[in-house]
Scaffold this active site. Sequence first.
Site, PDB file in Angstrom:
ATOM      1  N   LYS A 206     -22.733  31.527  25.621  1.00  0.00           N
ATOM      2  CA  LYS A 206     -21.609  31.612  26.557  1.00  0.00           C
ATOM      3  C   LYS A 206     -21.369  33.057  26.970  1.00  0.00           C
ATOM      4  O   LYS A 206     -21.110  33.347  28.140  1.00  0.00           O
ATOM      5  CB  LYS A 206     -20.344  31.025  25.920  1.00  0.00           C
ATOM      6  CG  LYS A 206     -20.387  29.500  25.812  1.00  0.00           C
ATOM      7  CD  LYS A 206     -19.313  28.925  24.882  1.00  0.00           C
ATOM      8  CE  LYS A 206     -19.496  27.418  24.730  1.00  0.00           C
ATOM      9  NZ  LYS A 206     -18.601  26.820  23.715  1.00  0.00           N
TER      10      LYS A 206
ATOM     11  N   GLN B 162     -13.849  28.404  19.799  1.00  0.00           N
ATOM     12  CA  GLN B 162     -15.043  27.605  19.504  1.00  0.00           C
ATOM     13  C   GLN B 162     -14.742  26.609  18.373  1.00  0.00           C
ATOM     14  O   GLN B 162     -14.267  26.978  17.318  1.00  0.00           O
ATOM     15  CB  GLN B 162     -16.196  28.536  19.102  1.00  0.00           C
ATOM     16  CG  GLN B 162     -17.516  27.824  18.833  1.00  0.00           C
ATOM     17  CD  GLN B 162     -18.117  27.206  20.097  1.00  0.00           C
ATOM     18  OE1 GLN B 162     -18.101  27.795  21.168  1.00  0.00           O
ATOM     19  NE2 GLN B 162     -18.632  25.987  19.967  1.00  0.00           N
TER      20      GLN B 162
ATOM     21  N   ASP C  80     -11.149  25.069  28.443  1.00  0.00           N
ATOM     22  CA  ASP C  80     -11.808  23.845  27.984  1.00  0.00           C
ATOM     23  C   ASP C  80     -11.084  22.586  28.472  1.00  0.00           C
ATOM     24  O   ASP C  80     -11.627  21.492  28.384  1.00  0.00           O
ATOM     25  CB  ASP C  80     -11.838  23.823  26.445  1.00  0.00           C
ATOM     26  CG  ASP C  80     -13.130  24.400  25.886  1.00  0.00           C
ATOM     27  OD1 ASP C  80     -14.157  24.297  26.583  1.00  0.00           O
ATOM     28  OD2 ASP C  80     -13.108  24.927  24.767  1.00  0.00           O
TER      29      ASP C  80
END
Lengths: 283, 283
Positions: free
Chosen positions: A52, A96, A119
């Site tokens: 990422k 994460q 997200d």
Amino acid sequence: MARILDGKQIAADIQQEVRERTTAFEASGIHFQLTVVLVGDHPASATYVRNKQRTAEKVGLKNTLIHLPGDVSEDTLLAEIDRLNADTEVDGILVQLPLPSHISEQVVIERIAPEKDVDGFHPMNAGKNFVGLSAVWPCTPAGIMEMFEREQIDVAGKHAVVVGRSNIVGKPMAMMLLAANATVTLCHSRTQDLAALTRTADIVVAAVGQPGLITAAHVKPGAVVVDVGMNRVDGKLMGDVAFEEVAPIAGAITPVPGGVGPLTVAMLMKNTVRLGCARRHLS
Amino acid sequence: MARILDGKQIAADIQQEVRERTTAFEASGIHFQLTVVLVGDHPASATYVRNKQRTAEKVGLKNTLIHLPGDVSEDTLLAEIDRLNADTEVDGILVQLPLPSHISEQVVIERIAPEKDVDGFHPMNAGKNFVGLSAVWPCTPAGIMEMFEREQIDVAGKHAVVVGRSNIVGKPMAMMLLAANATVTLCHSRTQDLAALTRTADIVVAAVGQPGLITAAHVKPGAVVVDVGMNRVDGKLMGDVAFEEVAPIAGAITPVPGGVGPLTVAMLMKNTVRLGCARRHLS
């Protein structure tokens, strides 16, 4: 033989577009920033995070990694999130997952300011998506919808069967397909005769984490098959779809690797810019 | 001939249980309060509101009607909601829909404090429901799930087809069935060959507002058929299901009237007590 849906190429196209946007904003002195929070040293998580960060770099996003030890307290992590919420330079916050078991993922997800939730996991964003208001969708289903659009796969009026009901993929995928006027069936571990259902589908999305679950017997000739699975089997990455036997039947299929994975990362970048623009009142 | 699912009787049972709870709390000096806000003089709305008030009375809820003129400004309505949000005596707030077109329903829905949102329409509640956290579900699907439970209709592993995708019934119904481990298909106006899909269903929920849409050709012998439709045809109330022809085929069926309607009102009462207990930290 099915058309192979090249997620890597589509992701590269999306990244290129994001890069063009960030470059244009840079000219006005605006730098969007994605902050990734990694707790502990889970090797797969570390790989995902590196990937990422590398992509963020490539598309011209400022990116910061906050790496906390695996035994960090929930309170310390929450305080860190509060700090990022308040930091006017931060456009997107990604924690994460999974987190160590002594930390509640739900509490952490709800602490992230919805307007920085790249997200799309915050209940407020999930709820806005659910009722049809524009919010940020989770990156994996958003990437799949983007792929359908770019590959001219029209989902309206089609029967889409989603296998798997996670909050991250299955459920939001079903809602996005529904919003695009597909008829949608959600299957899961308790579904009886899965093959009979998936065989009626024009579009199958497999997102369960069971290597090779979807076989030739599950697929109608000509169907579009999307494989979200990322299973490590004997050190090799395998999807939820038995590619070798399904590819000859399907009309189009995503490979693993090189299918949905890169799309997810590309959408994370696109979501960051989208949130940044909204928060900074840019168009 | 199908078993008739007597919504009126089940609703009476639920009301009785709510009554027992409110009586017990009254002994400790606690009176739960439901406040209904009605804007304008839409005749159907007035009827619904009267019915809700009468039921609230019956189950021992304090109930207040705030009746605003049809030309009230959005700001005045929002100020009223703010006042109710702040009123510690108010446990549930229901704004009767539809609202006049000069007022944004979404803005109004989002203004109600989530902890007083008896309809479960606030995005925060929709999102919590969506991701599997306990929140208040909209009354109609909640009433249908309650009926399944009380009538020992086990939905786990069954294929449920929901026809209609509103935020008030179709979508939350699908999510509740999914949470109860049904395999769920969502159909709507863009679905091709609806009958082929509903014929595969163990459970059909019709919630579209089209009188008689679901015919004998849509139903598998023995299926459970739930009719959410409330359509006025020549002054007569008709459901979305052609009852006369479907009842002989179905295993169980809800009538209109006397099916889902009374369940919805009963669940409104149950939701009010639930929110009241949560907000007042009572068990």
